[in-house]
Design a protein around this motif. Structure first.
Motif, PDB file in Angstrom:
ATOM      1  N   ASP A   1     -11.306  47.323 -87.586  1.00 15.42           N
ATOM      2  CA  ASP A   1     -10.834  46.916 -86.252  1.00 15.42           C
ATOM      3  C   ASP A   1     -10.192  45.540 -86.276  1.00 15.42           C
ATOM      4  N   SER A   2     -10.580  44.735 -87.253  1.00 14.40           N
ATOM      5  CA  SER A   2     -10.100  43.359 -87.269  1.00 14.40           C
ATOM      6  C   SER A   2      -8.715  43.230 -87.903  1.00 14.40           C
ATOM      7  N   LEU A   3      -8.201  44.291 -88.488  1.00 15.98           N
ATOM      8  CA  LEU A   3      -6.864  44.240 -89.073  1.00 15.98           C
ATOM      9  C   LEU A   3      -5.818  44.503 -87.999  1.00 15.98           C
ATOM     10  N   PRO A   4      -4.680  43.836 -88.124  1.00 17.03           N
ATOM     11  CA  PRO A   4      -3.649  44.073 -87.102  1.00 17.03           C
ATOM     12  C   PRO A   4      -3.026  45.456 -87.276  1.00 17.03           C
ATOM     13  N   PRO A   5      -2.598  46.048 -86.173  1.00 16.29           N
ATOM     14  CA  PRO A   5      -1.924  47.346 -86.275  1.00 16.29           C
ATOM     15  C   PRO A   5      -0.586  47.180 -87.000  1.00 16.29           C
ATOM     16  N   ALA A   6      -0.074  48.264 -87.541  1.00 15.77           N
ATOM     17  CA  ALA A   6       1.210  48.230 -88.257  1.00 15.77           C
ATOM     18  C   ALA A   6       2.310  47.679 -87.349  1.00 15.77           C
ATOM     19  N   HIS A   7       2.245  48.024 -86.076  1.00 17.41           N
ATOM     20  CA  HIS A   7       3.256  47.552 -85.119  1.00 17.41           C
ATOM     21  C   HIS A   7       3.273  46.025 -85.043  1.00 17.41           C
ATOM     22  N   TYR A   8       2.095  45.412 -85.198  1.00 18.86           N
ATOM     23  CA  TYR A   8       2.011  43.949 -85.185  1.00 18.86           C
ATOM     24  C   TYR A   8       2.844  43.373 -86.325  1.00 18.86           C
ATOM     25  N   LYS A   9       2.629  43.914 -87.522  1.00 16.96           N
ATOM     26  CA  LYS A   9       3.339  43.391 -88.700  1.00 16.96           C
ATOM     27  C   LYS A   9       4.842  43.611 -88.574  1.00 16.96           C
TER      28      LYS A   9
END
Length: 119
Positions: free
Chosen positions: A2-10
């Motif tokens: 949950d703590s990783l950013p979504p692909a859309h964020y990157k």
């Protein structure tokens, strides 16, 4: 996880950083004092287009800020801090670019007014 950013964020961060880099490059071009009104008008049009583009990119920047806030609630401190630092650097560049755009437009408009009076 949950703590990783979504692909859309990157993807969004990458897009915004490329946009900022390109815009900084455009603004860093030496400001040649031009005595031709048409060239000054063209440059002002380019700067206004860049301002419009900045406003269009704002939605992506807002998304990044919101996502970092959400992640910081769920992520371990070191992960959260890394993303907070990243967004702070990006926001700093964004604010500087925005201020430079406003400044360049104002100066150019003043010069155009002076040139019109002079002619």
């Amino acid at each position: 996880f949950d703590s990783l950013p979504p692909a859309h964020y990157k993807e969004t961060m990458s897009t915004i950083l490329v946009w900022i880099q390109q815009s900084e490059t455009k603004l860093s071009m030496p400001q040649v004092v031009v005595a031709e009104y048409e060239i000054m008008e063209q440059r002002l049009t380019e700067l206004k287009a860049l301002q419009s583009s900045l406003q269009e990119q704002q939605k992506g920047l807002n998304y990044l800020s919101t996502t970092v806030e959400d992640m910081s609630r769920k992520a371990p401190a070191e992960v959260s801090q890394r993303y907070r630092s990243e967004i702070e650097v990006t926001l700093g560049r964004w604010r500087k670019l925005s201020a430079q755009l406003v400044d360049h437009c104002q100066k150019l408009e003043e010069l155009m007014t002076k040139l019109q009076r002079f002619q």
